[in-house]
Scaffold this motif. Structure first.
Motif, mmCIF file in Angstrom:
data_model
loop_
_atom_site.group_PDB
_atom_site.id
_atom_site.type_symbol
_atom_site.label_atom_id
_atom_site.label_comp_id
_atom_site.label_asym_id
_atom_site.label_seq_id
_atom_site.Cartn_x
_atom_site.Cartn_y
_atom_site.Cartn_z
ATOM 1 N N MET A 1 0.843 -1.202 0.000
ATOM 2 C CA MET A 1 0.000 0.000 0.000
ATOM 3 C C MET A 1 0.876 1.248 0.000
ATOM 4 O O MET A 1 1.817 1.357 0.777
ATOM 5 C CB MET A 1 -0.927 -0.003 1.211
ATOM 6 N N ILE A 2 0.530 2.170 -0.877
ATOM 7 C CA ILE A 2 1.232 3.453 -0.960
ATOM 8 C C ILE A 2 0.287 4.545 -0.468
ATOM 9 O O ILE A 2 -0.878 4.600 -0.874
ATOM 10 C CB ILE A 2 1.633 3.782 -2.416
ATOM 11 N N LEU A 3 0.788 5.412 0.385
ATOM 12 C CA LEU A 3 0.030 6.581 0.839
ATOM 13 C C LEU A 3 0.672 7.832 0.272
ATOM 14 O O LEU A 3 1.866 8.059 0.470
ATOM 15 C CB LEU A 3 0.003 6.652 2.370
ATOM 16 N N GLU A 54 -3.328 9.422 11.603
ATOM 17 C CA GLU A 54 -4.513 8.561 11.548
ATOM 18 C C GLU A 54 -4.554 7.778 10.247
ATOM 19 O O GLU A 54 -4.933 6.601 10.230
ATOM 20 C CB GLU A 54 -5.782 9.397 11.714
ATOM 21 N N ALA A 55 -4.147 8.404 9.137
ATOM 22 C CA ALA A 55 -4.124 7.709 7.854
ATOM 23 C C ALA A 55 -3.090 6.588 7.864
ATOM 24 O O ALA A 55 -3.335 5.489 7.339
ATOM 25 C CB ALA A 55 -3.829 8.696 6.726
ATOM 26 N N ILE A 56 -1.934 6.839 8.462
ATOM 27 C CA ILE A 56 -0.901 5.806 8.543
ATOM 28 C C ILE A 56 -1.395 4.623 9.367
ATOM 29 O O ILE A 56 -1.222 3.463 8.994
ATOM 30 C CB ILE A 56 0.397 6.388 9.124
ATOM 31 N N PRO A 61 0.612 1.657 5.473
ATOM 32 C CA PRO A 61 1.291 1.690 4.171
ATOM 33 C C PRO A 61 2.719 1.172 4.238
ATOM 34 O O PRO A 61 3.366 1.172 5.284
ATOM 35 C CB PRO A 61 1.273 3.180 3.820
ATOM 36 N N ASP A 62 3.213 0.767 3.071
ATOM 37 C CA ASP A 62 4.618 0.378 2.942
ATOM 38 C C ASP A 62 5.483 1.590 2.625
ATOM 39 O O ASP A 62 6.649 1.646 3.017
ATOM 40 C CB ASP A 62 4.780 -0.655 1.823
ATOM 41 N N ILE A 63 4.909 2.541 1.882
ATOM 42 C CA ILE A 63 5.623 3.748 1.477
ATOM 43 C C ILE A 63 4.694 4.934 1.634
ATOM 44 O O ILE A 63 3.513 4.869 1.272
ATOM 45 C CB ILE A 63 6.097 3.646 0.008
ATOM 46 N N VAL A 64 5.223 6.028 2.179
ATOM 47 C CA VAL A 64 4.465 7.269 2.312
ATOM 48 C C VAL A 64 5.251 8.387 1.642
ATOM 49 O O VAL A 64 6.423 8.607 1.965
ATOM 50 C CB VAL A 64 4.225 7.654 3.796
ATOM 51 N N VAL A 65 4.615 9.067 0.703
ATOM 52 C CA VAL A 65 5.226 10.234 0.078
ATOM 53 C C VAL A 65 4.293 11.417 0.297
ATOM 54 O O VAL A 65 3.183 11.452 -0.235
ATOM 55 C CB VAL A 65 5.473 10.032 -1.431
ATOM 56 N N CYS A 66 4.730 12.340 1.123
ATOM 57 C CA CYS A 66 3.970 13.565 1.362
ATOM 58 C C CYS A 66 4.502 14.648 0.425
ATOM 59 O O CYS A 66 5.689 14.663 0.095
ATOM 60 C CB CYS A 66 4.105 14.016 2.810
#
Length: 213
Positions: A1-3, A54-56, A61-66
């Motif tokens: 999952m990517i966020l 909260e989203a995490i 997710p495996d990867i988070v890009v803000c």
């Protein structure tokens, strides 16, 4: 999952290209069979951190890009470091203007991105998209959320994440302005390139991308 996250408009702007870009990047990645969720963050100190954490917790997710807007920059900026400092030049969207306050009281002075930013920079250039490694994410809500993200990931060793800044869209500039901008599709593809790189790169490459000022 990517966020993927972007911000709502701020500072009198009608749109924030970071949000438009991650939405489009999510579509591009989704069409490749990659599970992606996109979240719009409020441009508000504290509140943005709550929405992100909260989203995490919800998505694992495996990867988070803000991402956020850095008007005046000409390239997609892969941010290297988040600092534990809120120092707002302008109020946020709730009128808050912290000055010389810690993002997380007693937290480390800084966190580094654990995305493969040098490999991502190389791949942006291969794709013909302007990119750079940035040594400062500022001290506004973008740095705030970058620091909160990396603090959250410090207790989640299986998750990688970081922050990128995008330029203005051409339509955000005054008519006839020579100021730097980037088409939305290029921003979106750039973010998708960063995600693809993170998915396929465990150890970053050695590539000169420092700064002398």
């Amino acid at each position: 999952m990517i966020l993927l996250t972007g911000f709502e408009p701020f500072g009198g702007e009608e749109v924030n290209p970071s949000w438009l870009a991650v939405r489009r990047a999510g579509e591009l990645l989704g069409s490749e069979g990659i599970a992606v969720d996109v979240v719009e963050l409020p441009c508000v100190f504290g509140e943005s951190a709550t929405v992100l954490t909260e989203a995490i917790a919800r998505l694992n997710p495996d990867i988070v890009v803000c991402s956020g807007l850095a008007g005046g920059r000409a390239r997609i900026s892969l941010e290297r470091v988040a600092i534990n400092c809120d120092d707002a030049r302008i109020p946020d969207n709730k009128g808050q203007r912290p000055i010389d306050e810690e993002v997380i009281p007693g937290g480390p002075a800084a966190y580094f991105s654990n995305l493969p930013i040098k490999a991502a920079l190389r791949n942006l250039h291969i794709a013909g998209i302007r990119g750079e490694v940035s040594q400062s994410a500022g001290t506004y809500v973008c740095n705030h959320i970058f620091y909160v993200l990396m603090n959250a990931l410090a207790s989640r060793p299986g998750t990688r994440g970081g922050f990128v800044h995008v330029p203005y869209l051409r339509e955000q500039l005054p008519e006839g302005s020579p100021g730097p901008s980037m088409p939305l599709e290029a921003m979106a593809e750039g973010i998708a390139v960063i995600v693809r790189t993170a998915l396929h790169t465990q150890a970053d490459v050695k590539l000169s991308a420092g700064a002398i000022r």
